[in-house]
Enzyme design. Structure first.
Site, PDB file in Angstrom:
ATOM      1  N   LYS A  52      29.834   6.254  53.963  1.00  0.00           N
ATOM      2  CA  LYS A  52      29.528   6.734  52.613  1.00  0.00           C
ATOM      3  C   LYS A  52      28.077   6.408  52.272  1.00  0.00           C
ATOM      4  O   LYS A  52      27.571   5.343  52.635  1.00  0.00           O
ATOM      5  CB  LYS A  52      30.485   6.071  51.618  1.00  0.00           C
ATOM      6  CG  LYS A  52      30.413   6.592  50.190  1.00  0.00           C
ATOM      7  CD  LYS A  52      31.476   5.906  49.330  1.00  0.00           C
ATOM      8  CE  LYS A  52      31.459   6.382  47.892  1.00  0.00           C
ATOM      9  NZ  LYS A  52      32.496   5.689  47.070  1.00  0.00           N
ATOM     10  N   SER A  54      35.508   8.425  44.459  1.00  0.00           N
ATOM     11  CA  SER A  54      34.190   8.993  44.737  1.00  0.00           C
ATOM     12  C   SER A  54      33.873   9.120  46.226  1.00  0.00           C
ATOM     13  O   SER A  54      32.838   9.681  46.590  1.00  0.00           O
ATOM     14  CB  SER A  54      33.118   8.104  44.088  1.00  0.00           C
ATOM     15  OG  SER A  54      33.151   6.781  44.639  1.00  0.00           O
ATOM     16  N   SER A  65      38.415   4.561  44.498  1.00  0.00           N
ATOM     17  CA  SER A  65      37.516   5.542  45.113  1.00  0.00           C
ATOM     18  C   SER A  65      37.730   5.778  46.601  1.00  0.00           C
ATOM     19  O   SER A  65      37.184   6.722  47.154  1.00  0.00           O
ATOM     20  CB  SER A  65      36.052   5.143  44.875  1.00  0.00           C
ATOM     21  OG  SER A  65      35.682   5.422  43.550  1.00  0.00           O
TER      22      SER A  65
END
EC number: 6.3.5.7
Length: 524
Positions: free
Chosen positions: A76, A171, A195
């Protein structure tokens, strides 16, 4: 080749059935083929090729570095990566190249993992749909399943109308899509209020949030220091356990990590749940819970009971306050953490020279989106001298009550909790963006953020498909530092469900047409 689990691919690499360079090339080809999903912000093509070549040499010499040697992974884009741009999907950090690796990234590389690239996310991790990125939203690959198209688009093909796609969750949506679409075997996400688990559920993969303090946060660009945890997304529970064994443990660079050495473990194939006590929190029958998710939750409880487990209803009475409490604490820490982005030392700087204050203001207005600015303003309001005790201090006290609820339930003899992960399947993008970010986050994180405030581990496992052909996941919440027990239960459940994360490829048609006509800008 790409349909293997991480452990299967690692075994094939060791015995010479797979070549690291060929595996890298297959993943890279699939990244380019599925670029319309917008999972990656930055594909580290040259870096990955060099790492795959080095892995190939090690295998030829019979000296692999570890279990992940030659395995393609993704990270990420809020984890620092040395000499690779790290943006947090924000204008504020666009062009920022860290001089060091996050500890978890370095641990992957020390094992010989091949870093395919950095994945897309909501700006600074503030969101639950992966729709608020300066690089555009992430698309859920299950949007293009045959079942979904027949239900929502009639006889139209993807290329006829590409507006019906559903969100990936957030996210860490880019990481979930990277794993779900087969472009890597495992991906790192971050989990502050759900997330990692939220997008894992929506994309049909396994997502783990470890116990707070078990995995280092050094190099993870902070959102909420007291809740942030690096997360692991993979295709199966065994792969999550393998990666956790690599990442867990004390880090001198992160004082919040535990001092005790982490004992790695391998999950058995035959798992007995007859002595297991599973709690069903009555407060998790939340408004808006879909009938399909409720039915799946109920059937799973029956499945566990039929297998000999004891299933009991439990109460977490302060759960009803958790979303409001989470919002206050989250925004307060966001306001503090975002103060470092002032345009002076790194990141975006506005071209304003009237005064230092004017430069600060313009920099933050240009560098942050509305969501980030809104959370900063809310947090600063809660931290005002006249509001501090009324909001922030009271929220901290409520957080302690929420954490104590989990302690009491587990002390009563309950081993794990079984809950939904999300209210339902992934929402269509056009519907999702009609609501403001805070409202959507409250809806999407209703079952997940409690575990972050209590610091306990939680994992979501894909359980089946909705009537729209989209994945549904269920969540198991465990006791602090009891990941082995939690993952054992998760593996047992996974075996009963027999869900394949890559099944959507059986129904994926016209991918080349969709790729050419996609209106999402390619970043590759």
């Amino acid at each position: 080749m790409l349909g293997m689990s991480l452990r299967e691919a690692a075994a094939a690499l060791r015995c010479g059935q797979l070549n690291p360079i060929e595996l890298y090339q297959k993943c890279l080809s699939l990244i380019k083929e599925t670029r319309f999903l917008n999972a990656y912000i930055n594909v580290a093509e040259d870096v990955a090729l060099r790492q795959a070549t080095e892995a190939e040499k090690r295998f030829r010499q019979g000296k692999p570095l570890g279990e992940l040697d030659g395995i393609p992974v993704a990270v990420k884009d809020n984890f620092s990566t040395a000499n690779i741009e790290t943006t947090c999907a924000s204008q504020m950090l666009k062009g920022y190249i860290p001089p060091y690796n996050a500890t978890v990234v370095q641990k992957l590389l020390d094992q010989g993992a091949v870093l395919m690239g950095k994945t897309n996310l909501d700006e600074f991790g503030m969101g639950s749909g992966s729709t608020d990125s300066i690089f555009g939203p992430v698309k859920n690959p299950w949007s293009y399943s045959k079942q979904y198209r027949e239900k929502n688009s009639g006889s139209r093909t993807i290329a006829d109308d590409d507006s019906d796609w559903v969100i990936a969750g957030g996210s860490s949506g880019g990481s979930a899509v990277a794993v779900s679409s087969g472009t890597c075997f495992v991906a790192l996400g971050s989990d502050t209020g759900g997330s990692t688990r939220n997008p894992a559920s929506h994309c049909g993969v396994v997502g783990l949030k470890p116990t707070y303090g078990l995995v280092s946060r050094h190099g993870l660009i902070p959102l909420v220091n007291s809740m942030d945890v690096p997360g692991i997304l993979a295709r199966c529970v065994d792969d999550v356990a393998t990666v956790l064994g690599v990442l867990a443990g004390h880090d001198p660079l992160d004082s919040t990590t535990i001092q005790d050495p982490f004992q790695t473990f391998t999950l058995p194939d035959d798992i007995d749940v007859t002595n297991l006590c599973v709690g069903i929190p009555k407060e998790y029958h939340a408004p808006g819970l879909s009938t399909e998710t409720l039915s799946l939750w109920s059937r799973t409880a029956d499945l566990l009971e039929d297998a000999g487990a004891k299933v009991v209803e439990v109460s977490l009475p302060h759960t009803r306050y958790s979303i409001v409490c989470y919002h206050v604490l989250c925004t307060a820490e966001v306001a503090s953490n975002m103060a470092r982005f002032d345009g002076l030392e790194y990141g975006h700087r506005a071209n304003v020279e009237d005064s230092t204050e004017a430069m600060y203001s313009a920099t933050r207005r240009e560098g942050f989106n509305d969501v980030v600015r809104g959370r900063i303003l809310s947090g600063n309001f809660f931290l005002l001298k006249q509001n501090y005790e009324k909001y922030f201090l009271k929220a901290q006290k409520v957080r302690r009550l929420i954490a104590d609820d989990f302690v009491k339930v587990f002390k009563s003899g309950v081993d794990v909790l079984l809950t939904p992960t999300t209210l339902g399947d992934a929402a269509p993008y056009e519907d999702f963006i009609q609501e403001d970010n805070r409202t959507r986050s409250a809806q999407e994180d209703v079952f997940t953020q409690c575990a972050n405030m209590a610091g306990v581990p939680a994992i979501t496992v894909p359980a089946g498909l909705s009537s729209r052909g989209l994945p549904l996941g269920l969540q198991f919440i465990g006791q602090a530092f009891r990941e082995q027990q939690l993952l054992s239960v998760a593996k047992w459940f996974e075996k009963q469900m027999n869900f394949c994360p890559l099944d959507f490829y059986k129904h994926l048609e016209n991918r080349d047409i969709c790729q050419r006509k996609s209106n999402i800008a390619s970043l590759l």
